[in-house]
Design a protein around this motif. Structure first.
Motif, mmCIF file in Angstrom:
data_model
loop_
_atom_site.group_PDB
_atom_site.id
_atom_site.type_symbol
_atom_site.label_atom_id
_atom_site.label_comp_id
_atom_site.label_asym_id
_atom_site.label_seq_id
_atom_site.Cartn_x
_atom_site.Cartn_y
_atom_site.Cartn_z
ATOM 1 N N ILE A 225 -4.734 8.509 0.460
ATOM 2 C CA ILE A 225 -6.133 8.767 0.817
ATOM 3 C C ILE A 225 -6.543 10.169 0.379
ATOM 4 O O ILE A 225 -7.616 10.377 -0.218
ATOM 5 C CB ILE A 225 -6.339 8.582 2.333
ATOM 6 N N ILE A 226 -5.685 11.159 0.660
ATOM 7 C CA ILE A 226 -5.974 12.540 0.251
ATOM 8 C C ILE A 226 -6.024 12.640 -1.271
ATOM 9 O O ILE A 226 -6.866 13.360 -1.832
ATOM 10 C CB ILE A 226 -4.908 13.496 0.830
ATOM 11 N N HIS A 227 -5.138 11.909 -1.934
ATOM 12 C CA HIS A 227 -5.078 11.908 -3.395
ATOM 13 C C HIS A 227 -6.398 11.435 -3.994
ATOM 14 O O HIS A 227 -6.893 12.009 -4.980
ATOM 15 C CB HIS A 227 -3.928 10.994 -3.819
ATOM 16 N N VAL A 228 -6.977 10.388 -3.420
ATOM 17 C CA VAL A 228 -8.236 9.838 -3.943
ATOM 18 C C VAL A 228 -9.429 10.696 -3.522
ATOM 19 O O VAL A 228 -10.250 11.096 -4.363
ATOM 20 C CB VAL A 228 -8.429 8.383 -3.471
ATOM 21 N N ASN B 252 9.319 7.684 8.573
ATOM 22 C CA ASN B 252 7.853 7.794 8.519
ATOM 23 C C ASN B 252 7.317 7.914 7.093
ATOM 24 O O ASN B 252 6.109 8.052 6.903
ATOM 25 C CB ASN B 252 7.385 9.007 9.334
ATOM 26 N N LEU B 253 8.208 7.887 6.102
ATOM 27 C CA LEU B 253 7.780 8.098 4.728
ATOM 28 C C LEU B 253 6.731 7.084 4.263
ATOM 29 O O LEU B 253 5.735 7.482 3.631
ATOM 30 C CB LEU B 253 9.001 8.075 3.798
ATOM 31 N N PRO B 254 6.880 5.781 4.531
ATOM 32 C CA PRO B 254 5.840 4.835 4.097
ATOM 33 C C PRO B 254 4.463 5.152 4.677
ATOM 34 O O PRO B 254 3.453 5.075 3.958
ATOM 35 C CB PRO B 254 6.352 3.484 4.614
ATOM 36 N N PHE B 255 4.409 5.508 5.971
ATOM 37 C CA PHE B 255 3.124 5.851 6.584
ATOM 38 C C PHE B 255 2.507 7.081 5.919
ATOM 39 O O PHE B 255 1.305 7.113 5.621
ATOM 40 C CB PHE B 255 3.310 6.115 8.082
ATOM 41 N N VAL B 256 3.336 8.088 5.673
ATOM 42 C CA VAL B 256 2.843 9.325 5.052
ATOM 43 C C VAL B 256 2.354 9.060 3.640
ATOM 44 O O VAL B 256 1.345 9.637 3.202
ATOM 45 C CB VAL B 256 3.944 10.405 5.069
ATOM 46 N N GLU B 257 3.037 8.191 2.908
ATOM 47 C CA GLU B 257 2.601 7.882 1.543
ATOM 48 C C GLU B 257 1.217 7.245 1.538
ATOM 49 O O GLU B 257 0.388 7.534 0.665
ATOM 50 C CB GLU B 257 3.608 6.942 0.868
ATOM 51 N N GLY B 258 0.956 6.371 2.503
ATOM 52 C CA GLY B 258 -0.381 5.792 2.609
ATOM 53 C C GLY B 258 -1.424 6.848 2.944
ATOM 54 O O GLY B 258 -2.543 6.820 2.408
ATOM 55 N N LEU B 259 -1.074 7.792 3.815
ATOM 56 C CA LEU B 259 -1.991 8.866 4.182
ATOM 57 C C LEU B 259 -2.270 9.788 2.997
ATOM 58 O O LEU B 259 -3.430 10.161 2.740
ATOM 59 C CB LEU B 259 -1.396 9.666 5.350
ATOM 60 N N ILE B 260 -1.221 10.154 2.260
ATOM 61 C CA ILE B 260 -1.392 11.036 1.106
ATOM 62 C C ILE B 260 -2.181 10.345 0.004
ATOM 63 O O ILE B 260 -2.913 10.997 -0.755
ATOM 64 C CB ILE B 260 -0.024 11.506 0.585
ATOM 65 N N ALA C 127 -14.135 28.809 -1.102
ATOM 66 C CA ALA C 127 -14.297 27.508 -1.750
ATOM 67 C C ALA C 127 -13.174 27.252 -2.752
ATOM 68 O O ALA C 127 -12.620 26.145 -2.812
ATOM 69 C CB ALA C 127 -15.657 27.435 -2.440
ATOM 70 N N THR C 128 -12.831 28.270 -3.527
ATOM 71 C CA THR C 128 -11.742 28.135 -4.491
ATOM 72 C C THR C 128 -10.420 27.878 -3.782
ATOM 73 O O THR C 128 -9.619 27.035 -4.204
ATOM 74 C CB THR C 128 -11.626 29.410 -5.350
ATOM 75 N N ASN C 129 -10.187 28.594 -2.685
ATOM 76 C CA ASN C 129 -8.956 28.399 -1.912
ATOM 77 C C ASN C 129 -8.867 26.972 -1.367
ATOM 78 O O ASN C 129 -7.808 26.346 -1.391
ATOM 79 C CB ASN C 129 -8.888 29.392 -0.758
ATOM 80 N N ALA C 130 -9.997 26.465 -0.858
ATOM 81 C CA ALA C 130 -10.012 25.120 -0.279
ATOM 82 C C ALA C 130 -9.771 24.061 -1.351
ATOM 83 O O ALA C 130 -8.996 23.105 -1.145
ATOM 84 C CB ALA C 130 -11.342 24.866 0.422
ATOM 85 N N MET C 131 -10.430 24.212 -2.502
ATOM 86 C CA MET C 131 -10.248 23.251 -3.588
ATOM 87 C C MET C 131 -8.805 23.271 -4.112
ATOM 88 O O MET C 131 -8.210 22.224 -4.369
ATOM 89 C CB MET C 131 -11.236 23.551 -4.724
ATOM 90 N N THR C 132 -8.247 24.462 -4.223
ATOM 91 C CA THR C 132 -6.875 24.587 -4.716
ATOM 92 C C THR C 132 -5.869 24.091 -3.682
ATOM 93 O O THR C 132 -4.804 23.562 -4.040
ATOM 94 C CB THR C 132 -6.573 26.048 -5.088
ATOM 95 N N ALA C 133 -6.187 24.254 -2.403
ATOM 96 C CA ALA C 133 -5.288 23.792 -1.336
ATOM 97 C C ALA C 133 -5.046 22.293 -1.420
ATOM 98 O O ALA C 133 -3.964 21.808 -1.052
ATOM 99 C CB ALA C 133 -5.859 24.163 0.032
ATOM 100 N N VAL C 134 -6.043 21.551 -1.899
ATOM 101 C CA VAL C 134 -5.869 20.105 -2.072
ATOM 102 C C VAL C 134 -4.697 19.836 -3.011
ATOM 103 O O VAL C 134 -3.859 18.956 -2.759
ATOM 104 C CB VAL C 134 -7.156 19.454 -2.614
ATOM 105 N N ILE D 92 0.827 -1.210 0.000
ATOM 106 C CA ILE D 92 0.000 0.000 0.000
ATOM 107 C C ILE D 92 0.858 1.255 0.000
ATOM 108 O O ILE D 92 0.578 2.221 -0.731
ATOM 109 C CB ILE D 92 -0.958 0.016 1.214
ATOM 110 N N SER D 93 1.926 1.246 0.797
ATOM 111 C CA SER D 93 2.757 2.448 0.875
ATOM 112 C C SER D 93 3.487 2.715 -0.436
ATOM 113 O O SER D 93 3.653 3.877 -0.832
ATOM 114 C CB SER D 93 3.752 2.346 2.037
#
Length: 516
Positions: free
Chosen positions: A200-203, A190-198, A327-334, A63-64
Motif C-alpha cells: 500500500i505504501i509502495h503504491v 508477521n512478514l506476509p501482513f507487513v508485505e501487504g501493508l508495504i 517537504a523534501t524530507n517527507a518525500m524522501t522518507a517514503v 496479495i502478500s
C-alpha cells in the motif's frame, strides 16, 4: 551419460493424492511444521513429487506475495536512487527508451537441473546455484547501501556543514541490515501482513511524490525528453553511453525470482506464484514508467541536478520543486521506508536461496546452512550468515566507494547469469520439441518467442554491466565487478571439482514425476 531422474511405478502414481496427504500429516506429527501451515493438497503433492519435506511455514497468500515481489524490487524507488547513472550515460531519452523494456525471469538452479541437457545437468545446476546465491547476498548490501546513503544525503541537505564520511554510511547500512535481520527472525510470522501493508505504501507513496512534481515543477520540452541522449561518461557515441547507463538502471526491474525462493512458504504455490510474479511485473512496470516519465519532464537542467552535494539527484529535484526542506524530507522518507522494507525481503529471499542450495549440499558447511530451527520454521543460520556477509561487504565502503559499487554491479551480473542459463535451458528444450514437466500455468504458444526475446535482451545488458560508467578508466572509475565475478566463479569451480561434484545433489535426482 548420467541420468538423474528417478522412476515411479503406476501403483504409486494412481494413489498420489492420498499418499501425499499421509506423508505430510506424518511430517506435521513429527513437529516439523504445524498442519495448518502445510498448504493445500496441491502443495503437498508438489513437495512429494520434488522429493522435499515441508519444514517451512506456508503463510503467504496471493496479495502478500505480490507485495513481496513489488516491495523487494521497488522499481520506481530504485529508478529514483540510481537516476544519476542513467542521466550521465544516456540521458532522459536513453532512460525512457531503455528501462521500459526490462525483462523478467524466474527460476534458478532447480529449473536448470530439470531443463538442462542431461550431460550438463549437474554442473550447470551447481554453477547457477552459486550465481544466484552470490547475487542475492550482494543484493542485501546493495539495497541497504542505497537506503543508508539516502539518509546521509538528507543530512547533507539539511545541515550543509555536515562532514560527510563514508564510514557514517557504512554504519547506517549495518543498522538497516540488523533491523532487517531482527524482523526476519523475531517477527517472521508477521512478514506476509507487513508485505501487504508495504505494498500500500509502495503504491500510495508514488503519488505522494509525483503529484507535487506534476503541480509545482517546471516542464521540460517533450521533444528534448524523448530525443536528447546524454554522453556524460565520455563514450564514443550516445548509443554506447545509453547501454552502459541502462546496465545500472536495469536494477529497477531485476530480481522477480525473489518470489520463487519463497515458494515453500506460499499456499497453493504452483498456481499462486506465477500469477503473483506476473502481477508484480505489471504493477511495478506501470508505476516505474509513470515515475520515469514524470522525472524526465520535471528534473530541470540535467547537469545541475547531477552536481548535487547530496549525492542523489532526486533529492535535489524534490528540493528544487518544493523549495521546502520539510517537504523534501517527507518525500524522501517514503523511499527510505520502502527501501528498508525491500532490505527485509532481500534478507528473506537471500537466506532461503542459501538454505535451499545448502540443502542440496551445494556449498561448504551445508549442514549448518541447511538447518531449520524447530518451532521457528525459518532457516535461522542462513539468516544470520546473511547479516554477517552484509556487514563484511558494507565495510568495503570505508576503504573504497568504487569497490562497493563493484559489489552492487556484481548483484546485476550474478543474477543475470542465473537468468540467462535457466532461460537458455528452457529455450533449448522448447527448440528441440522436448516436453516440459506438468504445470498449472504456462506461457502457451508464445513461450519460445518470449524466451528468445528475454535472451536477446539479457545477453547484451549482461556484457555492458561490466563496463565502467566513465572513460577514460582509472583506478577509481574502474568497474571491478569483473574481477570479483571471475574470482567467485573460479572458486566455485575449484570447489566443485574437489568436493562439490561428489556431494552436490542436483534437484532433478529427487524429482518423481509421471513418466520420469
Amino acid at each position: 551419460m548420467p541420468i538423474f531422474h528417478r522412476q515411479r511405478d503406476d501403483s504409486v502414481m494412481s494413489s498420489t493424492a492420498t499418499d501425499d496427504v499421509e506423508d505430510f500429516t506424518s511430517t506435521a506429527q513429527k513437529g516439523l511444521v504445524a498442519p495448518r501451515y502445510m498448504g493445500t493438497v496441491a502443495d503437498q503433492r508438489d513437495m512429494t513429487s520434488l522429493g522435499r519435506v515441508q519444514v517451512l511455514r506456508r503463510n503467504f497468500r496471493f496479495i502478500s506475495i505480490v507485495g513481496f515481489g513489488c516491495t523487494l524490487i521497488c522499481t520506481w524507488e530504485v529508478i529514483l536512487t540510481l537516476l544519476s547513472s542513467g542521466l550521465t550515460d544516456g540521458g532522459t531519452a536513453g532512460l525512457i527508451w531503455g528501462v521500459h523494456r526490462a525483462p523478467t525471469a524466474g527460476g534458478q538452479y532447480h529449473w536448470v537441473s530439470e531443463f538442462a541437457p542431461r550431460r550438463g545437468q549437474k554442473f550447470l545446476s551447481y554453477m547457477t546455484g552459486w550465481l544466484s546465491a552470490m547475487g542475492w547476498q550482494c543484493a542485501i548490501v546493495s539495497i541497504a547501501y542505497l537506503a543508508g546513503t539516502i539518509i546521509q544525503g538528507l543530512i547533507v541537505l539539511n545541515y550543509p556543514d555536515y562532514d560527510f564520511q563514508r564510514w557514517h554510511g557504512t554504519m547506517l547500512v549495518i543498522g538497516i541490515s540488523t533491523f532487517s535481520i531482527l524482523f526476519n527472525t523475531f517477527l517472521a510470522k508477521n512478514l506476509p501482513f507487513v508485505e501487504g501493508l508495504i505494498l500500500i505504501i509502495h503504491v500510495l507513496g508514488l503519488f505522494a511524490i509525483i503529484i507535487p512534481l506534476w503541480v509545482l515543477a517546471p516542464r521540460n520540452n517533450a521533444r528534448a525528453v524523448f530525443t536528447h541522449f546524454n554522453n556524460g561518461g565520455g563514450w564514443n557515441n550516445a548509443g554506447m553511453a545509453t547501454l552502459v547507463g541502462l546496465s545500472t538502471t536495469i536494477t529497477s526491474m531485476l530480481g522477480y525470482d525473489c518470489s520463487v525462493h519463497m515458494s515453500e512458504e506460499i499456499k497453493d504455490a504452483s498456481e499462486t506464484l506465477p500469477k503473483a510474479m506476473m502481477s508484480s511485473v505489471a504493477v511495478n512496470g506501470v508505476l516505474g514508467f509513470i515515475m520515469l516519465v514524470t522525472l524526465c519532464f520535471t528534473l530541470g537542467e540535467v547537469d545541475s541536478v547531477l552536481e548535487t552535494p547530496t549525492g542523489f539527484p532526486f533529492i535535489q529535484i524534490f528540493y528544487n520543486t518544493t523549495g521546502s526542506l520539510p517537504a523534501t524530507n517527507a518525500m524522501t522518507a517514503v523511499l527510505v521506508i520502502t527501501l528498508t522494507a525491500s532490505t527485509i525481503t532481500e534478507v528473506a529471499t537471500a537466506s532461503r536461496q542459501l538454505w535451499s542450495f545448502a540443502r542440496d549440499e551445494g556449498i561448504p558447511f551445508s549442514s549448518f546452512f541447511a538447518y531449520v530451527t524447530p518451532g521457528w520454521n525459518i532457516p535461522l543460520n542462513a539468516v544470520m550468515v546473511s547479516l554477517g556477509i552484509t556487514v563484511l561487504l558494507s565495510l568495503i565502503n570505508i576503504g573504497s566507494e568504487a569497490a562497493l559499487n563493484a559489489v552492487i554491479s556484481l548483484t546485476i551480473t550474478s543474477l543475470m547469469s542465473a537468468y540467462i542459463v535457466s532461460i537458455g535451458c528452457v529455450f533449448l528444450k522448447r527448440l528441440r520439441g522436448e516436453p516440459l514437466p506438468p504445470h498449472r500455468w504456462t506461457l502457451g504458444r508464445f513461450g519460445l518467442a518470449i524466451n528468445f526475446g528475454a535472451l536477446a535482451f539479457l545477453l547484451p545488458i549482461f556484457a555492458f554491466a561490466f563496463f565502467p560508467l566513465y572513460t577514460p578508466v582509472t583506478l577509481e572509475t574502474m568497474n571491478w565487478s569483473v574481477v570479483m565475478y571471475i574470482g567467485v566463479i573460479g572458486m566455485a569451480m575449484i570447489y566443485y571439482w574437489v568436493r562439490g561434484r561428489h556431494r552436490f545433489i542436483p534437484p532433478v535426482a529427487l524429482v518423481k514425476r509421471d513418466g520420469m
